[in-house]
Design a protein around this motif. Structure first.
Motif, PDB file in Angstrom:
ATOM      1  N   SER A  61       0.841  -1.193   0.000  1.00  0.00           N
ATOM      2  CA  SER A  61       0.000   0.000   0.000  1.00  0.00           C
ATOM      3  C   SER A  61       0.879   1.247   0.000  1.00  0.00           C
ATOM      4  N   SER A  62       0.297   2.368  -0.370  1.00  0.00           N
ATOM      5  CA  SER A  62       1.053   3.628  -0.382  1.00  0.00           C
ATOM      6  C   SER A  62       1.508   3.989   1.034  1.00  0.00           C
ATOM      7  N   VAL A  63       0.795   3.523   2.047  1.00  0.00           N
ATOM      8  CA  VAL A  63       1.164   3.775   3.440  1.00  0.00           C
ATOM      9  C   VAL A  63       2.456   3.023   3.795  1.00  0.00           C
ATOM     10  N   GLU A  64       2.665   1.849   3.229  1.00  0.00           N
ATOM     11  CA  GLU A  64       3.846   1.029   3.528  1.00  0.00           C
ATOM     12  C   GLU A  64       5.116   1.500   2.819  1.00  0.00           C
ATOM     13  N   CYS A  66       6.866   4.336   2.708  1.00  0.00           N
ATOM     14  CA  CYS A  66       7.879   5.022   3.526  1.00  0.00           C
ATOM     15  C   CYS A  66       8.623   4.048   4.429  1.00  0.00           C
ATOM     16  N   SER A  67       7.897   3.118   5.045  1.00  0.00           N
ATOM     17  CA  SER A  67       8.534   2.126   5.921  1.00  0.00           C
ATOM     18  C   SER A  67       9.462   1.215   5.136  1.00  0.00           C
ATOM     19  N   THR A  93     -12.943  -2.759   0.464  1.00  0.00           N
ATOM     20  CA  THR A  93     -11.820  -1.840   0.624  1.00  0.00           C
ATOM     21  C   THR A  93     -10.857  -2.007  -0.547  1.00  0.00           C
TER      22      THR A  93
END
Length: 157
Positions: A61-64, A66-67, A93
């Motif tokens: 996901s785009s959230v992952e 950066c990590s 979703t």
């Protein structure tokens, strides 16, 4: 599990100020989703012996992002990504689909050559010294391979 080229040597020469790379240690994997991306990064990059890791079906996901970049940076690798187009999941979703990633050892000369994303296909190309390394993904749908071919041609022309 691994597919791709494995070279047993890594030699460099200086040529007009540029590093000419004779051999690269490369692994290419279809990881089958986000969890597979993290497993591949932890397994293959943590040892530090690999020059390039190419991943397909890297559905993160785009959230992952950066990590993942931070984890690779701590392991001394630079990350190049092309996320796939999200699609509705089982419960309505959006779920990441497809996607490709290339991780290159920071010590190597590198620059992005191209990235492209179609409705089904994704591709990333990176110059690593004098080598063009690419990771591409397309699912088994009738128009995906044609779309990938068009993405490649548009990216390099």
């Amino acid at each position: 599990m691994a597919t791709g080229a494995r070279a047993s040597c890594f030699k460099t020469n200086l040529f007009r100020g540029q590093m000419a790379i004779q051999c690269l240690d490369v692994i290419s994997l279809n990881v089958g989703g986000g969890a597979g991306v993290w497993r591949a990064v932890d397994h293959w990059l943590s040892k530090g012996h690999l020059d390039v890791l190419c991943l397909q079906e890297a559905g993160i996901s785009s959230v992952e992002v950066c990590s993942l970049r931070a984890r690779a940076r701590r392991l001394r690798y630079r990350t190049y990504l092309q996320l796939g187009v999200p699609s509705p999941g089982r419960w309505g979703t959006l779920v990441p689909g497809g996607g490709v990633a290339v991780f290159v050892k920071v010590a190597l000369p590198q620059r992005e050559a191209f990235t492209a994303c179609g409705d089904y296909s994704q591709i990333v190309g990176i110059w690593v010294g004098n080598w063009l390394v690419s990771s591409a993904y397309f699912p088994r749908v009738p128009c995906a391979s044609t779309e990938l071919g068009q993405l490649v041609l548009e990216s390099i022309l």
